[in-house]
Enzyme design. Structure first.
Site, PDB file in Angstrom:
ATOM      1  N   PRO A   2     -39.688  45.534 -52.630  1.00  0.00           N
ATOM      2  CA  PRO A   2     -40.436  46.753 -52.984  1.00  0.00           C
ATOM      3  C   PRO A   2     -41.497  47.072 -51.933  1.00  0.00           C
ATOM      4  O   PRO A   2     -42.215  46.191 -51.473  1.00  0.00           O
ATOM      5  CB  PRO A   2     -41.070  46.382 -54.331  1.00  0.00           C
ATOM      6  CG  PRO A   2     -40.179  45.335 -54.896  1.00  0.00           C
ATOM      7  CD  PRO A   2     -39.697  44.548 -53.714  1.00  0.00           C
ATOM      8  N   GLU A   3     -41.566  48.348 -51.554  1.00  0.00           N
ATOM      9  CA  GLU A   3     -42.533  48.813 -50.578  1.00  0.00           C
ATOM     10  C   GLU A   3     -43.598  49.637 -51.302  1.00  0.00           C
ATOM     11  O   GLU A   3     -43.662  49.645 -52.528  1.00  0.00           O
ATOM     12  CB  GLU A   3     -41.810  49.594 -49.483  1.00  0.00           C
ATOM     13  CG  GLU A   3     -40.727  48.752 -48.803  1.00  0.00           C
ATOM     14  CD  GLU A   3     -39.947  49.513 -47.741  1.00  0.00           C
ATOM     15  OE1 GLU A   3     -40.512  50.460 -47.139  1.00  0.00           O
ATOM     16  OE2 GLU A   3     -38.773  49.175 -47.500  1.00  0.00           O
TER      17      GLU A   3
END
Length: 289
Positions: A2-3
């Protein structure tokens, strides 16, 4: 992994689902996921009976804090959460079972449970005495957040390295929050080659990068982020931004801008996708459209 858009979506949905609720219990079921100067037992002692008062974010990391008193003006005990590759931080209703691979959870006054699950265990938890301590001892070592960094700061950071531009933008000490997906999408948007030396990027290009970065990340947040396999928000919903990717995951397909075939290669051990025609290193730089 996840960014920024995915972690920001978790922050918002977690705040809506659990913010302001009193902690009544909690448990750490895998000690090897816990780090930081405050052990879980100390954080738990500070949290039980108090309300979850703040869910903060910097880059790809979250900070959870409880109010130290009923006024909610001060905090005592903070948990930093890094989701890693497969981590999830979700809130489950009273009638929902806690998933397999749950390593840490807290029970809330309404019967719901906030749980951290991570099958691959590349993520982790860190305990601190306060959010200010988390920022000083951990987040200050990171670069400015990708949603707030300015062109001058970005230009100064890029000017100090000869690495490929993509490798530099992946460096969390330079700018916090960008990862493989959004760097590919960003560089395609501004027509810059991922292979270009970072220290060749001009101040004007940094202005373009910052404008496009904020727009791109904002659109991804609106779509709930990108779900490729494991990521969901705090309510268990997948993100929809993968449908809007223009280069990431599209190697060998036509460029959405010029119809040339998209290419792929490894930069900083990350699969990178780009358009040779739109992102040629020696091509004249065009304004972001």
């Amino acid at each position: 992994m996840p960014e920024l858009p995915e972690v920001e979506t978790v922050r918002r949905t977690l705040g809506a689902a659990a913010g302001g609720k009193r902690v009544v219990d909690g448990e750490l079921t895998r000690s090897d996921v816990w780090n930081g100067p405050w052990p879980w037992a100390r954080v738990k002692s500070a949290w039980v009976g108090r309300r979850l008062s703040e869910v903060a974010r910097h880059g790809k990391q979250l900070g959870l804090a409880c109010a130290a008193d009923e006024s909610g003006t001060s905090v005592s005990g903070t948990v930093c959460v890094h989701l890693g590759m497969s981590g999830r931080l979700c809130v489950y209703g009273p009638d929902e079972a806690t998933p397999k691979h749950t390593h840490w959870w807290i029970d809330l006054e309404d019967g719901s449970r906030m749980a951290f699950t991570d099958p691959r265990r590349f993520g982790g938890l860190w305990g601190y005495e306060s959010l200010s301590a988390l920022r000083a001892k951990r987040w200050d070592a990171l670069g400015q957040d990708a949603l707030t960094i300015g062109p001058a700061t970005l230009h100064r950071g890029l000017r100090g390295t000869q690495r490929a531009l993509k490798a530099a933008l992946l460096d969390q000490a330079l700018v916090a929050g960008l990862g493989n997906i959004y760097v590919d999408e960003l560089l395609f948007t501004v027509r810059l080659s991922p292979w270009a030396p970072a220290n060749d990027v001009s101040r004007r290009d940094c202005e373009r990068l910052v404008r496009a970065m904020r727009t791109l990340l904002g659109r991804a947040i609106e779509a709930g982020g990108t779900t490729l396999r494991d990521y969901v928000d705090a309510d268990g919903r997948a993100g929809g931004f993968a449908l809007k990717h223009r280069v990431y995951g599209r190697s060998g397909l036509p460029c959405t801008r010029c119809r040339a075939m998209l290419r792929s290669g490894l930069i900083a051990q990350r699969t990178t996708v780009w358009c040779d025609r739109c992102q040629a290193i020696d091509a004249e730089k065009n304004e972001v459209r």
